[in-house]
Scaffold this motif. Structure first.
Motif, PDB file in Angstrom:
ATOM      1  N   LEU A  32     -11.233  87.008  22.329  1.00 56.14           N
ATOM      2  CA  LEU A  32     -10.632  86.995  21.127  1.00 56.14           C
ATOM      3  C   LEU A  32     -11.837  87.465  20.305  1.00 56.14           C
ATOM      4  O   LEU A  32     -11.763  88.428  19.474  1.00 56.14           O
ATOM      5  CB  LEU A  32      -9.759  85.652  20.733  1.00 56.14           C
ATOM      6  N   ALA A  33     -12.881  86.634  20.133  1.00 58.15           N
ATOM      7  CA  ALA A  33     -13.998  86.788  19.264  1.00 58.15           C
ATOM      8  C   ALA A  33     -14.636  88.140  19.384  1.00 58.15           C
ATOM      9  O   ALA A  33     -14.768  88.958  18.423  1.00 58.15           O
ATOM     10  CB  ALA A  33     -14.922  85.849  19.303  1.00 58.15           C
ATOM     11  N   ILE A  34     -14.714  88.692  20.581  1.00 61.40           N
ATOM     12  CA  ILE A  34     -15.104  90.165  20.556  1.00 61.40           C
ATOM     13  C   ILE A  34     -14.490  91.088  20.490  1.00 61.40           C
ATOM     14  O   ILE A  34     -15.018  92.047  19.855  1.00 61.40           O
ATOM     15  CB  ILE A  34     -16.110  90.047  22.203  1.00 61.40           C
ATOM     16  N   VAL A  35     -13.076  90.985  20.881  1.00 62.53           N
ATOM     17  CA  VAL A  35     -12.333  92.187  20.573  1.00 62.53           C
ATOM     18  C   VAL A  35     -11.998  92.191  18.942  1.00 62.53           C
ATOM     19  O   VAL A  35     -11.767  93.020  18.317  1.00 62.53           O
ATOM     20  CB  VAL A  35     -11.029  91.842  21.265  1.00 62.53           C
ATOM     21  N   LEU A  36     -11.708  90.898  18.567  1.00 58.86           N
ATOM     22  CA  LEU A  36     -11.741  90.716  16.615  1.00 58.86           C
ATOM     23  C   LEU A  36     -12.764  91.679  16.062  1.00 58.86           C
ATOM     24  O   LEU A  36     -12.758  92.327  15.350  1.00 58.86           O
ATOM     25  CB  LEU A  36     -11.577  89.507  16.236  1.00 58.86           C
ATOM     26  N   PHE A  37     -14.091  91.524  16.608  1.00 53.89           N
ATOM     27  CA  PHE A  37     -15.363  91.809  16.116  1.00 53.89           C
ATOM     28  C   PHE A  37     -15.540  93.149  16.114  1.00 53.89           C
ATOM     29  O   PHE A  37     -15.879  93.892  15.310  1.00 53.89           O
ATOM     30  CB  PHE A  37     -16.342  90.803  16.791  1.00 53.89           C
ATOM     31  N   ALA A  38     -14.969  93.672  17.388  1.00 50.74           N
ATOM     32  CA  ALA A  38     -15.083  95.174  17.637  1.00 50.74           C
ATOM     33  C   ALA A  38     -14.137  95.956  16.841  1.00 50.74           C
ATOM     34  O   ALA A  38     -14.575  97.117  16.201  1.00 50.74           O
ATOM     35  CB  ALA A  38     -14.760  95.378  19.159  1.00 50.74           C
TER      36      ALA A  38
ATOM     37  N   SER B 289     -23.415  93.984  10.763  1.00 48.87           N
ATOM     38  CA  SER B 289     -22.874  93.490  11.738  1.00 48.87           C
ATOM     39  C   SER B 289     -23.103  92.197  11.686  1.00 48.87           C
ATOM     40  O   SER B 289     -22.131  91.201  11.999  1.00 48.87           O
ATOM     41  CB  SER B 289     -23.274  93.965  13.123  1.00 48.87           C
ATOM     42  N   LEU B 290     -24.347  91.682  11.496  1.00 51.56           N
ATOM     43  CA  LEU B 290     -24.504  90.184  11.263  1.00 51.56           C
ATOM     44  C   LEU B 290     -23.930  89.628  10.212  1.00 51.56           C
ATOM     45  O   LEU B 290     -23.476  88.147  10.276  1.00 51.56           O
ATOM     46  CB  LEU B 290     -26.027  89.942  11.270  1.00 51.56           C
ATOM     47  N   ILE B 291     -23.801  90.163   9.299  1.00 54.55           N
ATOM     48  CA  ILE B 291     -23.023  89.669   7.838  1.00 54.55           C
ATOM     49  C   ILE B 291     -21.581  89.480   8.379  1.00 54.55           C
ATOM     50  O   ILE B 291     -21.159  88.398   8.331  1.00 54.55           O
ATOM     51  CB  ILE B 291     -23.225  90.450   6.706  1.00 54.55           C
ATOM     52  N   THR B 292     -21.169  90.433   9.077  1.00 55.02           N
ATOM     53  CA  THR B 292     -19.656  90.282   9.377  1.00 55.02           C
ATOM     54  C   THR B 292     -19.355  89.227  10.519  1.00 55.02           C
ATOM     55  O   THR B 292     -18.481  88.381  10.481  1.00 55.02           O
ATOM     56  CB  THR B 292     -19.202  91.548  10.131  1.00 55.02           C
ATOM     57  N   ALA B 293     -20.425  88.966  11.232  1.00 55.18           N
ATOM     58  CA  ALA B 293     -20.096  87.925  12.480  1.00 55.18           C
ATOM     59  C   ALA B 293     -20.435  86.525  11.743  1.00 55.18           C
ATOM     60  O   ALA B 293     -19.473  85.779  12.039  1.00 55.18           O
ATOM     61  CB  ALA B 293     -21.284  88.179  13.429  1.00 55.18           C
ATOM     62  N   GLY B 294     -21.158  86.465  10.744  1.00 57.23           N
ATOM     63  CA  GLY B 294     -21.390  85.222   9.956  1.00 57.23           C
ATOM     64  C   GLY B 294     -19.975  84.890   9.282  1.00 57.23           C
ATOM     65  O   GLY B 294     -19.751  83.881   9.239  1.00 57.23           O
ATOM     66  N   LEU B 295     -19.511  85.931   8.739  1.00 60.19           N
ATOM     67  CA  LEU B 295     -18.484  85.722   7.836  1.00 60.19           C
ATOM     68  C   LEU B 295     -17.089  85.260   8.711  1.00 60.19           C
ATOM     69  O   LEU B 295     -16.324  84.407   8.616  1.00 60.19           O
ATOM     70  CB  LEU B 295     -17.871  86.987   6.988  1.00 60.19           C
ATOM     71  N   MET B 296     -16.998  85.888   9.799  1.00 60.52           N
ATOM     72  CA  MET B 296     -15.996  85.481  10.921  1.00 60.52           C
ATOM     73  C   MET B 296     -16.253  84.127  11.401  1.00 60.52           C
ATOM     74  O   MET B 296     -15.371  83.394  11.531  1.00 60.52           O
ATOM     75  CB  MET B 296     -16.147  86.609  12.071  1.00 60.52           C
ATOM     76  N   SER B 297     -17.451  83.650  11.537  1.00 59.86           N
ATOM     77  CA  SER B 297     -17.952  82.427  12.078  1.00 59.86           C
ATOM     78  C   SER B 297     -17.416  81.190  10.752  1.00 59.86           C
ATOM     79  O   SER B 297     -16.808  80.257  11.334  1.00 59.86           O
ATOM     80  CB  SER B 297     -19.342  82.168  12.205  1.00 59.86           C
ATOM     81  N   VAL B 298     -17.586  81.692   9.680  1.00 61.48           N
ATOM     82  CA  VAL B 298     -17.063  80.830   8.546  1.00 61.48           C
ATOM     83  C   VAL B 298     -15.631  80.629   8.561  1.00 61.48           C
ATOM     84  O   VAL B 298     -15.149  79.498   8.422  1.00 61.48           O
ATOM     85  CB  VAL B 298     -17.790  81.314   7.194  1.00 61.48           C
ATOM     86  N   ALA B 299     -14.778  81.870   8.831  1.00 58.41           N
ATOM     87  CA  ALA B 299     -13.564  81.668   8.838  1.00 58.41           C
ATOM     88  C   ALA B 299     -13.058  80.824  10.142  1.00 58.41           C
ATOM     89  O   ALA B 299     -12.109  80.221   9.881  1.00 58.41           O
ATOM     90  CB  ALA B 299     -12.932  83.171   8.866  1.00 58.41           C
ATOM     91  N   PHE B 300     -13.624  80.914  11.028  1.00 60.41           N
ATOM     92  CA  PHE B 300     -13.195  80.110  12.138  1.00 60.41           C
ATOM     93  C   PHE B 300     -13.532  78.838  11.896  1.00 60.41           C
ATOM     94  O   PHE B 300     -13.014  77.803  12.521  1.00 60.41           O
ATOM     95  CB  PHE B 300     -13.823  80.686  13.516  1.00 60.41           C
ATOM     96  N   LEU B 301     -14.585  78.452  11.188  1.00 63.15           N
ATOM     97  CA  LEU B 301     -14.614  77.071  10.794  1.00 63.15           C
ATOM     98  C   LEU B 301     -13.520  76.249   9.793  1.00 63.15           C
ATOM     99  O   LEU B 301     -13.440  74.992   9.959  1.00 63.15           O
ATOM    100  CB  LEU B 301     -16.148  76.731  10.037  1.00 63.15           C
ATOM    101  N   GLY B 302     -12.658  77.165   9.532  1.00 63.45           N
ATOM    102  CA  GLY B 302     -11.657  76.400   8.866  1.00 63.45           C
ATOM    103  C   GLY B 302     -10.513  75.951   9.832  1.00 63.45           C
ATOM    104  O   GLY B 302      -9.910  74.783   9.543  1.00 63.45           O
ATOM    105  N   PHE B 303     -10.773  76.106  11.160  1.00 68.04           N
ATOM    106  CA  PHE B 303     -10.019  75.429  12.276  1.00 68.04           C
ATOM    107  C   PHE B 303     -10.405  74.113  12.647  1.00 68.04           C
ATOM    108  O   PHE B 303      -9.913  73.503  13.246  1.00 68.04           O
ATOM    109  CB  PHE B 303      -9.825  76.531  13.255  1.00 68.04           C
ATOM    110  N   SER B 304     -11.633  73.792  12.129  1.00 70.89           N
ATOM    111  CA  SER B 304     -12.251  72.709  12.658  1.00 70.89           C
ATOM    112  C   SER B 304     -11.611  71.339  12.298  1.00 70.89           C
ATOM    113  O   SER B 304     -11.864  70.489  12.907  1.00 70.89           O
ATOM    114  CB  SER B 304     -13.886  72.609  12.257  1.00 70.89           C
ATOM    115  N   GLY B 305     -10.967  71.440  11.174  1.00 71.14           N
ATOM    116  CA  GLY B 305     -10.227  70.081  10.764  1.00 71.14           C
ATOM    117  C   GLY B 305      -8.814  69.971  11.431  1.00 71.14           C
ATOM    118  O   GLY B 305      -8.180  69.188  11.092  1.00 71.14           O
ATOM    119  N   LEU B 306      -8.550  70.993  12.283  1.00 72.00           N
ATOM    120  CA  LEU B 306      -6.978  71.278  12.951  1.00 72.00           C
ATOM    121  C   LEU B 306      -6.834  69.903  13.848  1.00 72.00           C
ATOM    122  O   LEU B 306      -7.766  69.678  14.607  1.00 72.00           O
ATOM    123  CB  LEU B 306      -6.968  72.558  13.572  1.00 72.00           C
TER     124      LEU B 306
END
Length: 191
Positions: free
Chosen positions: A145-151, A172-189
């Protein structure tokens, strides 16, 4: 913990790329095209799942039984290397285009810390056999999921009009970092 929540947790909440930061080398290297990223994702799903099954059996039947737990990392790496060789031979015969597109990153699955990390986490966390399979499938599907979304995002960003200082690896690194922050939103699930 039921198996469904274990799958969702390993797939999204504790995504191997965005929250554990394992497997970033192929994540950054093979994510230039969606089809190549999907091919790498499928290969990683196969290797992580099968290596988790085999390492679980080897750990319980041989290493623990004979008091050889200290050889765990070496044995797991050998199992993973053998599986990657199998995947490489299979792709070379069945899909030469994907084999060429993956290039050096296919044999690097052997040293992909995500594969070894999942195998070791199965015992570190204390999963039983079925739980370790669900964890392996969820984690590797999360990698895909991560690699396909990132691609997909990278395809759009690479074609965007950007300042020279942001082109290439920087964005690319900035985008990966922003995607990581977005996925952190699931940590309270709570599941």
């Amino acid at each position: 913990m039921n198996l469904f929540s274990l799958f969702i947790t390993s797939f999204i909440v504790n995504n191997i790329i965005f929250s554990q930061f394992l497997g970033t080398c192929p994540f950054l290297g093979v994510s230039k095209k969606i089809d190549t990223a999907a091919g790498m994702g499928i290969a990683v799903i196969f290797v992580i799942t099968l290596s988790s099954i085999i390492t679980y059996i080897v750990q319980k039947a041989i290493l623990v039984r004979f008091g050889l737990e200290y050889l765990q990392t070496i044995v797991f790496i050998l199992i993973i290397a053998a599986l990657v060789q199998f995947v490489e031979m299979f792709l070379k015969k069945s899909s030469p285009g994907l084999y060429r597109a993956l290039g050096i990153y296919l044999p690097l699955i052997t040293t992909n810390c995500a594969v070894l990390g999942v195998a070791i986490n199965n015992f570190k966390i204390g999963y039983e056999f079925i739980e370790s399979i669900v964890y392996a499938v969820g984690t590797s599907a999360g990698f895909m999921l991560a690699i396909v979304l990132f691609a997909g995002v990278r395809d759009k960003v690479d074609n965007a009009d950007l300042p020279e200082s942001l082109k290439g690896s920087a964005i690319s690194l900035i985008t990966a970092g922003l995607m990581s922050v977005a996925f952190l939103g699931f940590s309270g699930l709570q599941l």
